[in-house]
Write a protein that holds these residues in place. Structure first.
Motif, PDB file in Angstrom:
ATOM      1  N   ARG A   1       8.590  -6.491   4.867  1.00 38.64           N
ATOM      2  CA  ARG A   1       8.517  -6.809   6.211  1.00 38.64           C
ATOM      3  C   ARG A   1       8.040  -8.464   6.482  1.00 38.64           C
ATOM      4  NH1 ARG A   1       5.808  -2.711   8.095  1.00 38.64           N
ATOM      5  NH2 ARG A   1       7.668  -1.350   7.770  1.00 38.64           N
ATOM      6  N   VAL A   2       6.870  -8.249   6.314  1.00 35.36           N
ATOM      7  CA  VAL A   2       6.225  -9.710   6.130  1.00 35.36           C
ATOM      8  C   VAL A   2       6.719 -10.768   5.561  1.00 35.36           C
ATOM      9  CG1 VAL A   2       4.080 -10.856   6.068  1.00 35.36           C
ATOM     10  CG2 VAL A   2       3.783  -8.463   6.684  1.00 35.36           C
ATOM     11  N   LEU A   3       7.093 -10.469   4.179  1.00 35.33           N
ATOM     12  CA  LEU A   3       7.712 -11.680   3.503  1.00 35.33           C
ATOM     13  C   LEU A   3       8.919 -12.115   4.076  1.00 35.33           C
ATOM     14  CD1 LEU A   3       6.355 -10.676   0.085  1.00 35.33           C
ATOM     15  CD2 LEU A   3       5.617 -12.713   1.465  1.00 35.33           C
ATOM     16  N   SER A   4       9.763 -11.168   4.663  1.00 37.78           N
ATOM     17  CA  SER A   4      11.280 -11.373   5.125  1.00 37.78           C
ATOM     18  C   SER A   4      11.113 -12.361   6.214  1.00 37.78           C
ATOM     19  CB  SER A   4      11.842 -10.092   5.409  1.00 37.78           C
ATOM     20  OG  SER A   4      12.411  -9.769   4.107  1.00 37.78           O
ATOM     21  N   GLU A   5       9.997 -11.817   7.035  1.00 39.40           N
ATOM     22  CA  GLU A   5       9.722 -12.806   8.241  1.00 39.40           C
ATOM     23  C   GLU A   5       9.362 -14.215   7.845  1.00 39.40           C
ATOM     24  OE1 GLU A   5       6.198 -13.095  11.454  1.00 39.40           O
ATOM     25  OE2 GLU A   5       6.517 -10.955  10.640  1.00 39.40           O
ATOM     26  N   TYR A   6       8.411 -14.320   6.991  1.00 39.16           N
ATOM     27  CA  TYR A   6       8.143 -15.771   6.584  1.00 39.16           C
ATOM     28  C   TYR A   6       9.550 -16.372   5.845  1.00 39.16           C
ATOM     29  CZ  TYR A   6       3.480 -15.627   8.713  1.00 39.16           C
ATOM     30  OH  TYR A   6       2.537 -15.679   9.315  1.00 39.16           O
TER      31      TYR A   6
ATOM     32  N   LEU B   1      15.440  -3.535   3.769  1.00 38.31           N
ATOM     33  CA  LEU B   1      14.390  -2.735   3.843  1.00 38.31           C
ATOM     34  C   LEU B   1      13.300  -3.365   5.062  1.00 38.31           C
ATOM     35  CD1 LEU B   1      13.333  -1.791   0.038  1.00 38.31           C
ATOM     36  CD2 LEU B   1      14.091  -0.161   1.842  1.00 38.31           C
ATOM     37  N   ALA B   2      13.302  -4.477   5.224  1.00 36.06           N
ATOM     38  CA  ALA B   2      12.497  -5.196   6.045  1.00 36.06           C
ATOM     39  C   ALA B   2      13.037  -4.670   7.629  1.00 36.06           C
ATOM     40  CB  ALA B   2      12.373  -6.621   5.888  1.00 36.06           C
ATOM     41  N   SER B   3      13.957  -4.468   7.742  1.00 34.34           N
ATOM     42  CA  SER B   3      14.609  -4.049   9.011  1.00 34.34           C
ATOM     43  C   SER B   3      14.148  -2.747   9.433  1.00 34.34           C
ATOM     44  CB  SER B   3      16.234  -4.229   9.105  1.00 34.34           C
ATOM     45  OG  SER B   3      16.923  -3.510   8.198  1.00 34.34           O
ATOM     46  N   ILE B   4      13.840  -2.003   8.413  1.00 35.46           N
ATOM     47  CA  ILE B   4      13.426  -0.526   8.850  1.00 35.46           C
ATOM     48  C   ILE B   4      12.149  -0.443   9.663  1.00 35.46           C
ATOM     49  CG2 ILE B   4      12.674   1.635   7.617  1.00 35.46           C
ATOM     50  CD1 ILE B   4      14.378   1.242   5.446  1.00 35.46           C
ATOM     51  N   PRO B   5      12.163   0.014  10.877  1.00 32.57           N
ATOM     52  CA  PRO B   5      10.731   0.248  11.451  1.00 32.57           C
ATOM     53  C   PRO B   5       9.651   0.823  10.744  1.00 32.57           C
ATOM     54  CG  PRO B   5      12.807   1.157  12.884  1.00 32.57           C
ATOM     55  CD  PRO B   5      13.013   1.018  11.374  1.00 32.57           C
TER      56      PRO B   5
ATOM     57  N   PRO C   1       0.827  -1.318   0.215  1.00 32.28           N
ATOM     58  CA  PRO C   1       0.055  -0.089   0.028  1.00 32.28           C
ATOM     59  C   PRO C   1       0.820   1.356   0.119  1.00 32.28           C
ATOM     60  CG  PRO C   1       0.139  -0.891   2.266  1.00 32.28           C
ATOM     61  CD  PRO C   1       0.677  -1.953   1.338  1.00 32.28           C
ATOM     62  N   ALA C   2       0.328   2.419  -0.603  1.00 30.11           N
ATOM     63  CA  ALA C   2       0.926   3.543  -0.471  1.00 30.11           C
ATOM     64  C   ALA C   2       1.299   4.215   0.873  1.00 30.11           C
ATOM     65  CB  ALA C   2       0.228   4.647  -1.361  1.00 30.11           C
ATOM     66  N   ASP C   3       0.432   3.980   1.875  1.00 33.08           N
ATOM     67  CA  ASP C   3       0.972   4.464   3.280  1.00 33.08           C
ATOM     68  C   ASP C   3       1.990   3.618   3.941  1.00 33.08           C
ATOM     69  OD1 ASP C   3      -0.858   2.120   3.635  1.00 33.08           O
ATOM     70  OD2 ASP C   3      -1.787   2.824   5.348  1.00 33.08           O
ATOM     71  N   ASP C   4       2.460   2.396   3.696  1.00 34.19           N
ATOM     72  CA  ASP C   4       3.451   1.661   3.943  1.00 34.19           C
ATOM     73  C   ASP C   4       3.987   0.757   3.023  1.00 34.19           C
ATOM     74  OD1 ASP C   4       5.064   0.455   5.881  1.00 34.19           O
ATOM     75  OD2 ASP C   4       3.755  -0.630   6.869  1.00 34.19           O
ATOM     76  N   PRO C   5       4.902   1.355   2.278  1.00 40.99           N
ATOM     77  CA  PRO C   5       5.438   0.451   1.109  1.00 40.99           C
ATOM     78  C   PRO C   5       6.499  -0.542   1.421  1.00 40.99           C
ATOM     79  CG  PRO C   5       6.147   3.166   0.990  1.00 40.99           C
ATOM     80  CD  PRO C   5       5.207   2.873   2.120  1.00 40.99           C
ATOM     81  N   VAL C   6       6.829  -0.675   2.475  1.00 42.62           N
ATOM     82  CA  VAL C   6       7.815  -1.565   3.123  1.00 42.62           C
ATOM     83  C   VAL C   6       6.779  -2.643   3.924  1.00 42.62           C
ATOM     84  CG1 VAL C   6       9.814  -1.907   4.720  1.00 42.62           C
ATOM     85  CG2 VAL C   6       9.537   0.352   3.535  1.00 42.62           C
ATOM     86  N   ALA C   7       5.649  -2.833   4.140  1.00 45.10           N
ATOM     87  CA  ALA C   7       5.029  -3.789   4.653  1.00 45.10           C
ATOM     88  C   ALA C   7       5.433  -5.065   3.989  1.00 45.10           C
ATOM     89  CB  ALA C   7       3.496  -3.459   4.659  1.00 45.10           C
TER      90      ALA C   7
END
Length: 164
Positions: free
Chosen positions: A96-101, A127-131, A87-93
């Motif tokens: 983050r989720v796929l790196s975790e999995y 990028l996933a490590s960015i809060p 989504p535009a409001d959280d492009p790193v989402a």
């Protein structure tokens, strides 16, 4: 090939192109080897993060990427491919989720595009490590408040010494 089949394929590519245009980021993954339970849990986590996830034909992805001006990805369209549209409001989402999995399962991150920049699998994990944005804002506010708080404490201590 029938005319109806060609129209269906064009509509499918147009749908994928629309998903690309409506997203701030895209992460491509190879989902071979994950179980149904892992896939279900991952899809749920992606939905909760506002990410659209779908398995896409490589030929449709190639045409859609070409139609949106993203070139140089043809080497990524090999084997089973799923795409996560952020989504535009959280492009790193999706990163983050796929790196975790990917760390927990045999999910393989191929590459990603975040706000028009191409990232390899290592870049997606970085990028996933960015809060998340609210955490970053809280950290920034903490940094901005720190000097003022220190000054207030120092002045308070000076005032206590004078009154003692």
């Amino acid at each position: 090939m029938s005319k109806n089949n060609i129209e269906q394929r064009k509509a499918y590519v147009a749908d994928v192109t629309q998903d690309i245009n409506n997203s701030a980021s895209i992460v491509l993954v190879d989902y071979r080897g994950i179980t149904v339970a892992q896939d279900t849990a991952m899809r749920k986590a992606l939905r909760e993060a506002g990410v659209k996830y779908r398995v896409v034909k490589n030929s449709a992805l190639s045409r859609a990427f070409e139609a949106t001006g993203n070139t140089g990805y043809d080497d990524q369209f090999v084997g089973p491919t799923a795409a996560a549209f952020g989504p535009a409001d959280d492009p790193v989402a999706p990163c983050r989720v796929l790196s975790e999995y990917a760390d927990k399962t045999s999910l393989n991150i191929k590459c990603g595009v975040v706000e028009g920049k191409k990232f390899d699998a290592a870049g997606v994990k970085a990028l996933a490590s960015i809060p998340e944005k609210p955490v970053l804002l809280a950290q920034l506010l903490g940094l901005l408040q720190s000097p003022m708080r220190s000054l207030a404490v120092a002045i308070s201590e000076i005032a206590k010494k004078k009154s003692a």
